[in-house]
Design a protein around this motif. Structure first.
Motif, PDB file in Angstrom:
ATOM      1  N   GLY A 194      10.965  -9.419  10.857  1.00 54.20           N
ATOM      2  CA  GLY A 194      10.181 -10.383  11.144  1.00 54.20           C
ATOM      3  C   GLY A 194      10.270 -11.151  12.201  1.00 54.20           C
ATOM      4  O   GLY A 194      10.587 -10.713  13.358  1.00 54.20           O
ATOM      5  N   GLY A 195      10.039 -12.241  12.013  1.00 50.55           N
ATOM      6  CA  GLY A 195      10.550 -12.440  13.257  1.00 50.55           C
ATOM      7  C   GLY A 195       8.525 -14.060  13.646  1.00 50.55           C
ATOM      8  O   GLY A 195       7.696 -13.837  12.842  1.00 50.55           O
ATOM      9  N   LEU A 236      13.752 -15.034  14.664  1.00 50.69           N
ATOM     10  CA  LEU A 236      14.223 -14.887  12.954  1.00 50.69           C
ATOM     11  C   LEU A 236      15.286 -15.744  12.793  1.00 50.69           C
ATOM     12  O   LEU A 236      16.564 -15.768  13.313  1.00 50.69           O
ATOM     13  CB  LEU A 236      14.166 -13.461  13.120  1.00 50.69           C
ATOM     14  CG  LEU A 236      14.086 -13.347  11.481  1.00 50.69           C
ATOM     15  CD1 LEU A 236      12.983 -13.698  10.415  1.00 50.69           C
ATOM     16  CD2 LEU A 236      15.413 -11.949  11.042  1.00 50.69           C
TER      17      LEU A 236
END
Length: 417
Positions: A129-130, A381
């Motif tokens: 993610g991020g 993130l």
């Protein structure tokens, strides 16, 4: 109202300028003391045939003080260039992305960012993610890295959107020659092409924040993230651009094969040997520096720089030319570089110390010789769980690098051959 607001800023700017000027004057005074003491040391060597131990120790202490004052001056200049937290927020309307990003960083609400960033958020593993930082923040990070990372500041930098930059180059050019006006023109041969590849590798930092910091509306979170990660990124980059092996990091210029300049060939970096294992020659030490300068073709010398670490610079600082002038000269003004034989000197702590067969000094046009590849996009993130009560911000950036012109960089090897 406007005048009342501007006055404190002018006063602060003036105070910072006076502080920089004062530190620069101290630096120049220390250099004059260094020259005087080193002259006495050299005179003792000429008169007695050996160096006075106390004078030698004093020279080293002053040299160390010069380095400390230079770092302090650089630090002041960096802080002076950095805007105050939140100083521009009242005057500039934030972009939609910046507002959404700030909401995400402060509260973890990612709905607005999710609507903006519909593509995958990390390269290769979506579960990591991020979210992409705003363009303003990414630009600020790039500028700060250029100021902090010594090799990046003199190398060519290119932004790409792909994972790998492929750059073709000609091993042989087309055949050419002189012909008469009515002479038949033979068909030219096709050039032989090869390809250099620069894969981008992931570099990360993980600054931590408290809830009270995130709740403070006066804190510019974009600038806070930039300030927290810039040094970590710069240190890791600096090491990789010099000594990186190309595995999960950029390939440093010292990782390439080396060859004596007399036998130079493409794909290897040429070097000039000092003729003494782990040292400069006892007499006419500056000659090997001159040889290194002229090992570089004239087209590259116009934009060439020296690269060495602090300890090597301390050794070079003591050298004089035949007329008794010091080869090393201090910066002419705050923010400029020291000069060695008329060329700027870049201090890179990841360069090796002087030792047997070490290439402790590099000289060349790094803007043509070394390429830094930045993949667009810095990602963040938010992690409020791993280090409670602190909130971590896993920040990643993809960077690559490598030599692009093997004729543009020369090394000085402290060895016999």
């Amino acid at each position: 109202m406007t005048n009342d607001t501007a006055a404190p800023e002018n006063k602060a700017g003036t105070g910072a300028g006076h502080e920089v000027s004062a530190v620069f004057e101290e630096f120049m005074g220390a250099f004059e003391a260094f020259k005087e003491t080193n002259d006495s040391r050299l005179a003792a060597i000429e008169g007695k045939g050996r160096a006075d131990v106390l004078l030698s120790e004093k020279v080293d202490r002053i040299s160390d003080a010069l380095d400390e004052q230079r770092r302090a001056l650089d630090g002041l200049l960096m802080r002076k260039a950095r805007p105050a937290l939140g100083s521009s927020r009242a005057f500039e309307g934030p972009s939609e992305h910046k507002e959404a990003f700030e909401t995400y960083v402060r509260s973890g609400d990612e709905r607005s960012l999710r609507a903006l960033d519909t593509k995958a958020m990390s390269y290769g593993s979506g579960q990591d993610g991020g979210y992409l930082v705003p363009d303003e923040t990414e630009a600020a990070i790039g500028k700060r890295l250029t100021a902090l990372s010594p090799i990046r500041s003199i190398a060519a930098v290119r932004q790409v959107s792909a994972a790998v930059l492929k750059k073709p180059f000609a091993l042989t050019g087309p055949a050419v020659g002189w012909v008469g006006e009515t002479t038949a023109r033979p068909e030219t041969t096709s050039p032989t092409l090869a390809e250099l590849q620069y894969p981008t590798m992931e570099i990360y930092a993980m600054p931590a924040a408290t809830a009270s910091l995130l709740d403070d509306a006066a804190v510019d979170l974009d600038q806070w993230i930039t300030g927290e990660i810039e040094t970590a990124f710069a240190e890791q980059e600096g090491a990789a651009f010099v000594n990186g092996d190309g595995t999960s990091k950029p390939r440093g210029f010292l990782d390439y094969n080396r060859i004596a300049e007399a036998s130079w060939e493409w794909g290897k970096l040429g070097y000039v040997a000092t003729g003494v294992a782990g040292a400069l020659p006892a007499s006419d030490a500056s000659d090997v520096l001159i040889d290194t300068v002229y090992a570089l073709k004239s087209g590259y010398r116009q934009n060439a720089s020296w690269v060495m670490n602090r300890k090597t610079q301390a050794t070079i600082r003591k050298l004089k030319d035949a007329d008794g002038n010091y080869l090393w000269q201090p910066p002419a003004a705050p923010g400029s570089r020291a000069m060695l034989m008329g060329f700027p000197l870049v201090e890179a702590e990841d360069m090796p110390d002087i030792a047997t067969d070490e290439a402790a000094i590099a000289f060349g046009d790094f803007s043509r010789g070394y390429l830094v590849v930045d993949r667009t996009g810095v990602r963040v993130l938010r992690d409020p769980y791993s280090a409670k009560p602190y909130i971590l911000f896993y920040t990643t950036k993809r960077v690559g690098g490598g030599v692009q012109d093997f004729d543009a960089i020369k090394l000085l090897k402290f060895g016999t051959a």
